[in-house]
Design an enzyme around this catalytic site. Structure first.
Site, PDB file in Angstrom:
ATOM      1  CE1 TYR A  13      -4.260  34.871  14.749  1.00 21.62           C
ATOM      2  CE2 TYR A  13      -3.134  36.904  14.110  1.00 21.62           C
ATOM      3  CZ  TYR A  13      -3.130  35.524  14.268  1.00 21.62           C
ATOM      4  OH  TYR A  13      -2.004  34.798  13.946  1.00 21.62           O
ATOM      5  CB  THR A  34       1.274  36.060  15.413  1.00 20.70           C
ATOM      6  OG1 THR A  34       1.349  37.200  14.552  1.00 20.70           O
ATOM      7  CG2 THR A  34       0.263  36.367  16.496  1.00 20.70           C
ATOM      8  CG  ASP A  35       4.606  39.919  13.437  1.00 18.66           C
ATOM      9  OD1 ASP A  35       3.443  39.498  13.310  1.00 18.66           O
ATOM     10  OD2 ASP A  35       5.190  40.536  12.525  1.00 18.66           O
ATOM     11  CD  GLU A  36      -1.140  40.074  12.915  1.00 22.26           C
ATOM     12  OE1 GLU A  36      -2.245  40.428  13.325  1.00 22.26           O
ATOM     13  OE2 GLU A  36      -0.954  39.603  11.777  1.00 22.26           O
ATOM     14  CE  LYS A  43      -1.379  32.548  17.460  1.00 21.35           C
ATOM     15  NZ  LYS A  43      -1.439  31.066  17.263  1.00 21.35           N
TER      16      LYS A  43
HETATM   17  P1  NAD Z   1      -4.283  28.593   8.581  1.00 23.94           P
HETATM   18  O1  NAD Z   1      -5.486  29.412   8.891  1.00 23.94           O
HETATM   19  O2  NAD Z   1      -3.849  28.431   7.174  1.00 23.94           O
HETATM   20  O3  NAD Z   1      -4.462  27.113   9.177  1.00 23.94           O
HETATM   21  C1  NAD Z   1      -4.965  26.871  10.446  1.00 23.94           C
HETATM   22  C2  NAD Z   1      -5.163  25.363  10.573  1.00 23.94           C
HETATM   23  O4  NAD Z   1      -5.670  25.086  11.893  1.00 23.94           O
HETATM   24  C3  NAD Z   1      -6.189  24.805   9.590  1.00 23.94           C
HETATM   25  O5  NAD Z   1      -5.714  23.595   9.027  1.00 23.94           O
HETATM   26  C4  NAD Z   1      -7.433  24.568  10.438  1.00 23.94           C
HETATM   27  O6  NAD Z   1      -8.251  23.508   9.958  1.00 23.94           O
HETATM   28  C5  NAD Z   1      -6.793  24.228  11.790  1.00 23.94           C
HETATM   29  N1  NAD Z   1      -7.708  24.524  12.908  1.00 23.94           N
HETATM   30  C6  NAD Z   1      -8.363  25.695  13.159  1.00 23.94           C
HETATM   31  N2  NAD Z   1      -9.112  25.570  14.269  1.00 23.94           N
HETATM   32  C7  NAD Z   1      -8.912  24.308  14.735  1.00 23.94           C
HETATM   33  C8  NAD Z   1      -9.408  23.577  15.857  1.00 23.94           C
HETATM   34  N3  NAD Z   1     -10.282  24.135  16.720  1.00 23.94           N
HETATM   35  N4  NAD Z   1      -8.980  22.309  16.040  1.00 23.94           N
HETATM   36  C9  NAD Z   1      -8.110  21.732  15.178  1.00 23.94           C
HETATM   37  N5  NAD Z   1      -7.618  22.365  14.081  1.00 23.94           N
HETATM   38  C10 NAD Z   1      -8.023  23.631  13.868  1.00 23.94           C
HETATM   39  O7  NAD Z   1      -3.125  29.197   9.491  1.00 23.94           O
HETATM   40  P2  NAD Z   1      -1.605  29.514   9.164  1.00 23.94           P
HETATM   41  O8  NAD Z   1      -1.533  30.784   8.421  1.00 23.94           O
HETATM   42  O9  NAD Z   1      -0.972  28.289   8.624  1.00 23.94           O
HETATM   43  O10 NAD Z   1      -1.055  29.798  10.635  1.00 23.94           O
HETATM   44  C11 NAD Z   1      -0.560  28.736  11.448  1.00 23.94           C
HETATM   45  C12 NAD Z   1      -0.131  29.286  12.791  1.00 23.94           C
HETATM   46  O11 NAD Z   1       0.852  30.301  12.601  1.00 23.94           O
HETATM   47  C13 NAD Z   1      -1.261  29.949  13.584  1.00 23.94           C
HETATM   48  O12 NAD Z   1      -1.091  29.635  14.948  1.00 23.94           O
HETATM   49  C14 NAD Z   1      -1.047  31.429  13.338  1.00 23.94           C
HETATM   50  O13 NAD Z   1      -1.550  32.202  14.430  1.00 23.94           O
HETATM   51  C15 NAD Z   1       0.444  31.505  13.226  1.00 23.94           C
HETATM   52  N6  NAD Z   1       0.987  32.598  12.390  1.00 23.94           N
HETATM   53  C16 NAD Z   1       0.564  32.758  11.112  1.00 23.94           C
HETATM   54  C17 NAD Z   1       1.125  33.766  10.327  1.00 23.94           C
HETATM   55  C18 NAD Z   1       0.709  33.978   8.902  1.00 23.94           C
HETATM   56  O14 NAD Z   1       1.156  34.954   8.284  1.00 23.94           O
HETATM   57  N7  NAD Z   1      -0.082  33.117   8.294  1.00 23.94           N
HETATM   58  C19 NAD Z   1       2.115  34.593  10.860  1.00 23.94           C
HETATM   59  C20 NAD Z   1       2.531  34.387  12.189  1.00 23.94           C
HETATM   60  C21 NAD Z   1       1.968  33.378  12.929  1.00 23.94           C
HETATM   61  P1  TYD Z   2      -3.545  40.212   6.125  1.00 18.37           P
HETATM   62  O1  TYD Z   2      -2.986  39.422   5.017  1.00 18.37           O
HETATM   63  O2  TYD Z   2      -4.987  40.065   6.479  1.00 18.37           O
HETATM   64  O3  TYD Z   2      -2.605  39.955   7.392  1.00 18.37           O
HETATM   65  P2  TYD Z   2      -2.507  40.733   8.818  1.00 18.37           P
HETATM   66  O4  TYD Z   2      -3.724  41.551   9.003  1.00 18.37           O
HETATM   67  O5  TYD Z   2      -2.465  39.594   9.773  1.00 18.37           O
HETATM   68  O6  TYD Z   2      -1.241  41.520   8.744  1.00 18.37           O
HETATM   69  O7  TYD Z   2      -3.307  41.750   5.811  1.00 18.37           O
HETATM   70  C1  TYD Z   2      -2.023  42.265   5.504  1.00 18.37           C
HETATM   71  C2  TYD Z   2      -2.170  43.754   5.304  1.00 18.37           C
HETATM   72  O8  TYD Z   2      -2.959  44.004   4.136  1.00 18.37           O
HETATM   73  C3  TYD Z   2      -2.910  44.474   6.434  1.00 18.37           C
HETATM   74  O9  TYD Z   2      -2.316  45.744   6.620  1.00 18.37           O
HETATM   75  C4  TYD Z   2      -4.331  44.606   5.938  1.00 18.37           C
HETATM   76  C5  TYD Z   2      -4.147  44.761   4.435  1.00 18.37           C
HETATM   77  N1  TYD Z   2      -5.233  44.209   3.575  1.00 18.37           N
HETATM   78  C6  TYD Z   2      -5.771  45.007   2.559  1.00 18.37           C
HETATM   79  O10 TYD Z   2      -5.393  46.200   2.406  1.00 18.37           O
HETATM   80  N2  TYD Z   2      -6.729  44.474   1.748  1.00 18.37           N
HETATM   81  C7  TYD Z   2      -7.190  43.189   1.906  1.00 18.37           C
HETATM   82  O11 TYD Z   2      -8.089  42.747   1.146  1.00 18.37           O
HETATM   83  C8  TYD Z   2      -6.617  42.380   2.941  1.00 18.37           C
HETATM   84  C9  TYD Z   2      -7.084  40.972   3.147  1.00 18.37           C
HETATM   85  C10 TYD Z   2      -5.630  42.943   3.748  1.00 18.37           C
END
Ligand code: NAD
Ligand code: TYD
Length: 336
Positions: free
Chosen positions: A146, A122-124, A150
C-alpha cells in the site's frame, strides 16, 4: 463558483470533504467506481447537491469524457485502494488504482490545463520512525505494498509538476478515524468485534504507535490547503495525538463497557510499521491549520456514531466476514 472534481468522494475521508466543500460553496463533481469501500449512503444528506459519475480511475476514456463535459478547475484526488492488510493479500489492485489510476488523472489534468491538483497521499510513505518526527523533506521509505504504491503516486505527481508544470499540492495525512470509516481499519474493527462480543485481534504486542487524526479535522485541512496552499509544495497533516494500539483498543472497550478479556494478541502483520509521527509546522505556518479534536472527544463521538448507525455497519458484515476469514487464514499460514 469553483468546480471541484473529487475522486473517491464516496469513501470515508472523501465524503467528509465533499460535505464540507458543498457547505463552503464549492460545486462538486464526484468520480467514484464504488468498490467495496465506496458507498453513496455516506452522502445521503447531500443528495442532489453534487454530480456523480460512476467511473473507474483506471479507465482513461471514461475519465476523459468527464473532464470534457465538466471542465473542472481543480482535482482533489482521494480515490485509492487504502488498506495495508488487503495490499499484503492482493498487491496488484493497489498498483493499478493507486499508480495507473493516478497517472490517468495527472495526464488529463495536464491536457485540460487544470488550475490545481490536490494529491492525497499518506504519512505511511515515510516508513516508520522510532524517535522524532517526519518532515516534508524526510526520505520516503515505504514498507507495505500500500505505502509503496502511494509513494509511487506521490513521486509521479512530483514528476508531473517538475516536467510539465502540473500545479500540484501533495498532502500526507496521518491515520484518520471517525464516523463512516469502513470497518476493516483498527478503530471500527474493534467497535464491531466488541459489540458482537467476539475476540478483538491486536497484531503483535499492541505497542505499535499511530498518530490519530479526526476525519473532520483532516477535511478542514484539505479545504484550507485548497484556498491557501502553495503550488508545488508538500504538507504533512497530523494531530500530534500519538497512541499505542493497545491504548486505543482499551479506550474503546471502556466506552462500550466491554471487558478487556476480549483482547486477543495475534500473529503480527508482516512488515508492520512500528510508529508514525509527523511534524506539522509547515501547514500551521503557511496555511494556518491545526488539528482541533482531542482524542478522548473524537473517540467518544466515533463510538457513539457507530452505535447509532449500527444498521450501516451490519450491512457490511457478511462481506467483512469472508474478508476476515482470508486475512486470519493468511496470518495463521504465515505462523507455520
Ligand atoms: P476509502 O477506502 O474509505 O475510500 C476509497 C474510495 O475510493 C472509495 O469510495 C472507493 O470506491 C474509491 N475507489 C477505489 N478504487 C477506485 C477506482 N479504481 N476508481 C474510482 N474510485 C475508486 O479511503 P479513505 O480512507 O477515505 O482514504 C482516502 C484517501 O486518503 C486515499 O488516497 C488514502 O490513501 C488517503 N489516506 C487515508 C488515510 C486513512 O487513515 N484512512 C490516512 C492518510 C491518507
Ligand atoms: P489500520 O487501521 O489497518 O491502519 P494502518 O495499518 O494504515 O496504520 O491499523 C492501525 C494499527 O492497528 C496498525 O498498527 C495495525 C493494527 N491493527 C490491529 O492490531 N488489529 C486489527 O484488526 C487491525 C485492522 C489493525
Amino acid at each position: 463558483m469553483q468546480r471541484l472534481l473529487v475522486t473517491g468522494g464516496a469513501g470515508f475521508i472523501g465524503s467528509c470533504f465533499v460535505k464540507l466543500a458543498l457547505n463552503s460553496g464549492y460545486q462538486v463533481i464526484l468520480v467514484d467506481s464504488l468498490t467495496y469501500a465506496g458507498d453513496l449512503e455516506r452522502l445521503k444528506d447531500a443528495k442532489g447537491h453534487f454530480k456523480f459519475y460512476k467511473a473507474d480511475i483506471r479507465d482513461f476514456k471514461k475519465l476523459e469524457e468527464v473532464f470534457k463535459k465538466e471542465k473542472p478547475h481543480t482535482v482533489i484526488h482521494f480515490a485509492a485502494e487504502t488498506h495495508v492488510d488487503r495490499s499484503i493479500l492482493d498487491p496488484a489492485s493497489f498498483l493499478k488504482t493507486n499508480i495507473e489510476g493516478s497517472y490517468n488523472l495527472y495526464e488529463l489534468s495536464k491536457i485540460y490545463n487544470l488550475s490545481l491538483f490536490i494529491n492525497i497521499i499518506t504519512d505511511e510513505v515515510y516508513g516508520d520512525i522510532k524517535e522524532g518526527k517526519f518532515h516534508e523533506d524526510s526520505q520516503l521509505k515505504p514498507n507495505s505494498p500500500y505505502s509503496a504504491s502511494k509513494a509511487a503516486q506521490d513521486m509521479l505527481g512530483r514528476a508531473y509538476h517538475r516536467t510539465y508544470g502540473l500545479p500540484i499540492i501533495t498532502l500526507r495525512p496521518s491515520n484518520n478515524y471517525g464516523p463512516w470509516q469502513y470497518p476493516e481499519k483498527l478503530i471500527p474493527v474493534v467497535i464491531i468485534k466488541a459489540l458482537q462480543e467476539e475476540p478483538v485481534p491486536i497484531y503483535g504486542d499492541g505497542n505499535n504507535i499511530r498518530e490519530w487524526l479526526y476525519v473532520d479535522d483532516c477535511a478542514e485541512a484539505i479545504l484550507m490547503v485548497l484556498e491557501k496552499g502553495r503550488v508545488g509544495e508538500i504538507y504533512n497533516i497530523g494531530s500530534a495525538v500519538e497512541k499505542k494500539n493497545i491504548e486505543v483498543v482499551k479506550a474503546i472497550l471502556s466506552i462500550l463497557k466491554k471487558p478487556e478479556s476480549l483482547i486477543q494478541f495475534v500473529k503480527d502483520r508482516p512488515g508492520h510499521d512500528y510508529r508514525y509521527a509527523l511534524n506539522t509546522d509547515k501547514i500551521e505556518r503557511e496555511v494556518g491549520w491545526k488539528a482541533k479534536t482531542r482524542f478522548d472527544e473524537g473517540i467518544e463521538k466515533t463510538v457513539r456514531w457507530y452505535l447509532q448507525n449500527i444498521d450501516w455497519v451490519m450491512s457490511k458484515l457478511s462481506a467483512l466476514r469472508s474478508y476476515w476469514d482470508r486475512v486470519y487464514q493468511f496470518m495463521a499460514k504465515d505462523k507455520e
